[in-house]
Write a protein that holds these residues in place. Structure first.
Motif, PDB file in Angstrom:
ATOM      1  N   ALA A 128       0.851  -1.197   0.000  1.00 57.69           N
ATOM      2  CA  ALA A 128       0.000   0.000   0.000  1.00 57.69           C
ATOM      3  C   ALA A 128       0.879   1.237   0.000  1.00 57.69           C
ATOM      4  CB  ALA A 128      -0.927   0.004   1.208  1.00 57.69           C
ATOM      5  N   GLY A 129       0.450   2.251  -0.709  1.00 52.69           N
ATOM      6  CA  GLY A 129       1.207   3.488  -0.798  1.00 52.69           C
ATOM      7  C   GLY A 129       0.496   4.662  -0.168  1.00 52.69           C
ATOM      8  N   ASN A 130       1.266   5.686   0.139  1.00 50.94           N
ATOM      9  CA  ASN A 130       0.722   6.946   0.652  1.00 50.94           C
ATOM     10  C   ASN A 130       0.596   7.901  -0.533  1.00 50.94           C
ATOM     11  OD1 ASN A 130       0.770   6.142   3.488  1.00 50.94           O
ATOM     12  ND2 ASN A 130       2.985   6.218   3.271  1.00 50.94           N
ATOM     13  N   THR A 131      -0.547   7.856  -1.180  1.00 51.99           N
ATOM     14  CA  THR A 131      -0.736   8.460  -2.492  1.00 51.99           C
ATOM     15  C   THR A 131      -0.516   9.961  -2.489  1.00 51.99           C
ATOM     16  OG1 THR A 131      -2.350   6.731  -2.993  1.00 51.99           O
ATOM     17  CG2 THR A 131      -2.323   8.655  -4.441  1.00 51.99           C
ATOM     18  N   ASN A 132       0.472  10.404  -3.265  1.00 55.07           N
ATOM     19  CA  ASN A 132       0.813  11.819  -3.431  1.00 55.07           C
ATOM     20  C   ASN A 132       1.058  12.533  -2.104  1.00 55.07           C
ATOM     21  OD1 ASN A 132       1.345  14.031  -5.211  1.00 55.07           O
ATOM     22  ND2 ASN A 132      -0.596  14.936  -4.621  1.00 55.07           N
ATOM     23  N   GLY A 133       1.362  11.759  -1.065  1.00 55.11           N
ATOM     24  CA  GLY A 133       1.628  12.357   0.236  1.00 55.11           C
ATOM     25  C   GLY A 133       0.602  12.043   1.290  1.00 55.11           C
ATOM     26  N   HIS A 134      -0.594  11.582   0.882  1.00 54.71           N
ATOM     27  CA  HIS A 134      -1.665  11.305   1.853  1.00 54.71           C
ATOM     28  C   HIS A 134      -1.521   9.894   2.416  1.00 54.71           C
ATOM     29  CE1 HIS A 134      -5.575  10.689   3.663  1.00 54.71           C
ATOM     30  NE2 HIS A 134      -5.813  11.979   3.532  1.00 54.71           N
ATOM     31  N   PRO A 135      -1.368   9.746   3.734  1.00 57.93           N
ATOM     32  CA  PRO A 135      -1.214   8.414   4.316  1.00 57.93           C
ATOM     33  C   PRO A 135      -2.418   7.517   4.053  1.00 57.93           C
ATOM     34  CG  PRO A 135      -0.526  10.096   5.876  1.00 57.93           C
ATOM     35  CD  PRO A 135      -1.192  10.812   4.740  1.00 57.93           C
ATOM     36  N   ASP A 155       4.737   1.660   0.800  1.00 55.14           N
ATOM     37  CA  ASP A 155       5.451   2.500  -0.159  1.00 55.14           C
ATOM     38  C   ASP A 155       5.235   3.960   0.239  1.00 55.14           C
ATOM     39  OD1 ASP A 155       6.538   3.882  -2.260  1.00 55.14           O
ATOM     40  OD2 ASP A 155       5.065   3.206  -3.745  1.00 55.14           O
ATOM     41  N   SER A 156       6.259   4.555   0.832  1.00 56.41           N
ATOM     42  CA  SER A 156       6.161   5.933   1.309  1.00 56.41           C
ATOM     43  C   SER A 156       6.918   6.915   0.429  1.00 56.41           C
ATOM     44  CB  SER A 156       6.663   6.026   2.754  1.00 56.41           C
ATOM     45  OG  SER A 156       5.693   5.557   3.656  1.00 56.41           O
ATOM     46  N   THR A 157       7.204   6.503  -0.785  1.00 55.44           N
ATOM     47  CA  THR A 157       7.946   7.334  -1.722  1.00 55.44           C
ATOM     48  C   THR A 157       7.383   8.748  -1.835  1.00 55.44           C
ATOM     49  OG1 THR A 157       8.759   5.504  -3.068  1.00 55.44           O
ATOM     50  CG2 THR A 157       8.462   7.601  -4.191  1.00 55.44           C
ATOM     51  N   GLU A 158       6.074   8.851  -1.902  1.00 54.15           N
ATOM     52  CA  GLU A 158       5.447  10.133  -2.209  1.00 54.15           C
ATOM     53  C   GLU A 158       5.122  10.961  -0.975  1.00 54.15           C
ATOM     54  OE1 GLU A 158       2.101   9.397  -4.771  1.00 54.15           O
ATOM     55  OE2 GLU A 158       3.161   7.832  -5.870  1.00 54.15           O
ATOM     56  N   ALA A 159       5.454  10.467   0.209  1.00 53.99           N
ATOM     57  CA  ALA A 159       4.887  11.077   1.413  1.00 53.99           C
ATOM     58  C   ALA A 159       5.882  11.329   2.528  1.00 53.99           C
ATOM     59  CB  ALA A 159       3.762  10.180   1.944  1.00 53.99           C
ATOM     60  N   ILE A 160       7.166  11.337   2.245  1.00 51.65           N
ATOM     61  CA  ILE A 160       8.139  11.503   3.324  1.00 51.65           C
ATOM     62  C   ILE A 160       7.846  12.787   4.107  1.00 51.65           C
ATOM     63  CG2 ILE A 160       9.777  12.531   1.685  1.00 51.65           C
ATOM     64  CD1 ILE A 160      12.025  11.433   3.471  1.00 51.65           C
ATOM     65  N   ASP A 174       5.773  -3.805   7.632  1.00 55.19           N
ATOM     66  CA  ASP A 174       6.866  -4.695   8.040  1.00 55.19           C
ATOM     67  C   ASP A 174       8.153  -4.218   7.371  1.00 55.19           C
ATOM     68  OD1 ASP A 174       5.335  -6.744   9.576  1.00 55.19           O
ATOM     69  OD2 ASP A 174       4.322  -6.984   7.648  1.00 55.19           O
ATOM     70  N   ILE A 175       8.011  -3.735   6.156  1.00 54.94           N
ATOM     71  CA  ILE A 175       9.075  -3.033   5.440  1.00 54.94           C
ATOM     72  C   ILE A 175       8.443  -1.782   4.833  1.00 54.94           C
ATOM     73  CG2 ILE A 175      10.777  -3.120   3.568  1.00 54.94           C
ATOM     74  CD1 ILE A 175      10.658  -6.176   3.749  1.00 54.94           C
ATOM     75  N   ALA A 176       9.128  -0.663   4.889  1.00 50.20           N
ATOM     76  CA  ALA A 176       8.687   0.549   4.208  1.00 50.20           C
ATOM     77  C   ALA A 176       9.751   0.974   3.208  1.00 50.20           C
ATOM     78  CB  ALA A 176       8.407   1.680   5.202  1.00 50.20           C
ATOM     79  N   ILE A 177       9.306   1.502   2.082  1.00 49.93           N
ATOM     80  CA  ILE A 177      10.195   1.848   0.978  1.00 49.93           C
ATOM     81  C   ILE A 177      10.077   3.339   0.677  1.00 49.93           C
ATOM     82  CG2 ILE A 177      10.702   1.449  -1.470  1.00 49.93           C
ATOM     83  CD1 ILE A 177       9.359  -1.327  -1.087  1.00 49.93           C
ATOM     84  N   PHE A 178      11.222   3.991   0.533  1.00 52.77           N
ATOM     85  CA  PHE A 178      11.288   5.388   0.112  1.00 52.77           C
ATOM     86  C   PHE A 178      12.164   5.473  -1.134  1.00 52.77           C
ATOM     87  CE2 PHE A 178      10.348   5.515   4.583  1.00 52.77           C
ATOM     88  CZ  PHE A 178       9.528   6.620   4.763  1.00 52.77           C
ATOM     89  N   ASP A 179      11.606   5.981  -2.210  1.00 53.92           N
ATOM     90  CA  ASP A 179      12.374   6.210  -3.435  1.00 53.92           C
ATOM     91  C   ASP A 179      12.746   7.690  -3.482  1.00 53.92           C
ATOM     92  OD1 ASP A 179      12.544   4.904  -6.587  1.00 53.92           O
ATOM     93  OD2 ASP A 179      12.632   7.072  -6.359  1.00 53.92           O
ATOM     94  N   PHE A 180      13.995   7.989  -3.817  1.00 46.70           N
ATOM     95  CA  PHE A 180      14.493   9.362  -3.779  1.00 46.70           C
ATOM     96  C   PHE A 180      14.664   9.995  -5.161  1.00 46.70           C
ATOM     97  CE2 PHE A 180      16.682   7.536   0.148  1.00 46.70           C
ATOM     98  CZ  PHE A 180      15.658   7.945   0.994  1.00 46.70           C
ATOM     99  N   SER A 181      14.045   9.421  -6.178  1.00 47.57           N
ATOM    100  CA  SER A 181      14.107  10.041  -7.494  1.00 47.57           C
ATOM    101  C   SER A 181      13.150  11.228  -7.536  1.00 47.57           C
ATOM    102  CB  SER A 181      13.776   9.025  -8.588  1.00 47.57           C
ATOM    103  OG  SER A 181      12.474   8.496  -8.401  1.00 47.57           O
ATOM    104  N   GLN A 182      13.348  12.115  -8.488  1.00 49.20           N
ATOM    105  CA  GLN A 182      12.452  13.239  -8.675  1.00 49.20           C
ATOM    106  C   GLN A 182      11.059  12.683  -8.960  1.00 49.20           C
ATOM    107  OE1 GLN A 182      14.731  15.962 -11.066  1.00 49.20           O
ATOM    108  NE2 GLN A 182      13.073  17.413 -11.206  1.00 49.20           N
ATOM    109  N   ALA A 183       9.994  13.103  -8.310  1.00 49.31           N
ATOM    110  CA  ALA A 183       9.791  14.369  -7.656  1.00 49.31           C
ATOM    111  C   ALA A 183       9.723  14.283  -6.130  1.00 49.31           C
ATOM    112  CB  ALA A 183       8.462  14.931  -8.128  1.00 49.31           C
ATOM    113  N   SER A 184      10.413  13.339  -5.525  1.00 50.75           N
ATOM    114  CA  SER A 184      10.446  13.259  -4.071  1.00 50.75           C
ATOM    115  C   SER A 184      10.959  14.567  -3.484  1.00 50.75           C
ATOM    116  CB  SER A 184      11.346  12.105  -3.634  1.00 50.75           C
ATOM    117  OG  SER A 184      11.543  12.115  -2.232  1.00 50.75           O
TER     118      SER A 184
END
Length: 382
Positions: A128-135, A155-160, A174-184
């Protein structure tokens, strides 16, 4: 003076980042080294999690995560089809079967109820992801995962920086993922971080990521095949410098968000960004507006084209994954995920970064409003 394009994204880079990368370039180590280890430690401390493992990208990060959890061919993983960074491609890349579930209309995040309906005896995990920043609805998703003995991957790429029920995103899987490519908002060009509190999972992530030089003569070499999926010292140097001034970066973006909120009030016929009742703080990845139901996908696309003629970069938020050609062999077709398709057809993302002035935001909103009047005036908001 000729007007320059107003870009959708623009990383917030200061002299601190430039100096950090220059120093890394002068060091004797460009591949993973002390800066990567320091970035991992600082990022884990920032979130309050026990372990952080740096990786080359979010997609590779999810591949590593699924492999660490023993998930592969024959297994099913439930995920949302509504995502801008398509990290969930990793499910198919490791040979597992993605099972797409519909979203909550308001937040755009994976619906726990719709996910529950997709569970079968082959289901092993939920992504599950935090869509465009919304948890996402992490309380309900955690309960669902526990009821069915499933792993929960965030997937917290969009919501750090966003917070749900008092905790930073990145603390719910259990695992959370942050991607640091643009537009993070924490932009390193490429790269990702995987966080967990489980020592066994952390060990498996590190083993699967890459083979260290010092392990060339280890007895265990060859028992399993790692990827070449590490992070470079240059990326880590940039990440460390960004993390050190991250509160400043988020604060600058909040000022631009406030400017948007002021100017967007005059824009009838759209649904502005929504914040759910369990959400304490949202840091948007992009400024997304939802056009009214009288707008179609083609009219939304026409607005994007109109803005381009004014040298404004805008985009559709996402093309639903289940409608992409690759997944047609899984039997998905238009109409299968009604809310995902309805929201995706009308979602429009506008430029959002710390370098936007109030005058530029005003111009963006007014130009978007003028275009919307041309292609579908008077649309109902919802």
């Amino acid at each position: 003076m000729e007007q320059q394009w107003i870009r959708l994204t623009d990383p917030d880079i200061s002299m601190s980042e430039l100096d950090a990368v220059a120093e890394a370039l002068r060091s004797p180590c460009l591949s993973a080294g002390p800066r990567v280890a320091a970035f991992e430690e600082c990022f884990a401390n920032y979130l309050g999690r026990t372990y952080a493992v740096a990786a080359a990208s979010g997609t590779i990060g999810l591949m590593l995560s699924l492999r660490a959890l023993g998930i592969g061919p024959g297994d099913e993983v439930i995920a949302s089809a509504y995502s801008w960074h398509q990290i969930t491609h990793a499910i198919a890349l490791i040979g597992a079967t993605p099972v797409f579930a519909d979203i909550d209309y308001w937040s755009g995040t994976l619906s726990p109820e719709k996910a529950a309906a997709k569970i079968t005896p082959r289901t092993r995990a939920i992504v599950a992801g935090n869509t465009n920043g919304h948890p996402a609805a992490w309380g309900a998703l955690r309960k669902l995962a526990q009821q069915h003995n499933l792993k929960l991957i965030e997937d917290s790429t969009e919501a750090i920086g966003s917070r749900y029920q008092g905790a930073l995103v990145g603390n719910f899987g259990d695992i959370a993922i942050f991607d640091f490519s643009q537009a993070s908002s924490l932009a390193c060009g490429e790269g990702a971080m995987l966080v967990t509190d489980d020592p066994h999972i952390a060990s498996e992530l590190r083993y699967g990521r890459n083979r260290e030089l010092g392990e060339r003569f280890a007895i265990g070499v060859g028992s399993r095949l790692p990827m070449q999926a590490g992070m470079s010292e240059l990326t880590a140097a940039l990440g460390l410098a960004q993390l050190a001034r991250f509160d400043e970066i988020l604060g600058r973006r909040k000022l631009v968000e406030a400017s948007y909120m002021e100017h967007i009030q005059s824009f009838e016929g759209i649904k502005p960004p929504y914040i759910g009742p369990d959400v304490d703080e949202v840091h948007w990845m992009l400024y997304m507006v939802q056009l009214g139901t009288r707008f179609s996908r083609s009219s939304r696309n026409q607005i994007v084209d109109d803005l381009a003629t004014e040298e404004l970069e805008a985009a559709a938020y996402a093309h639903p994954l289940h409608l992409q050609f690759f997944y047609s062999n899984l039997g998905y077709k238009k109409g299968d995920l009604y809310l995902t398709e309805k929201v995706a057809d009308r979602a429009l993302v506008l430029p959002f970064h710390a370098h936007l002035s109030d005058e530029e935001v005003s111009f963006i909103v007014q130009t978007t409003k003028d275009s919307s009047i041309n292609v579908g005036a008077g649309a109902a908001i919802y």
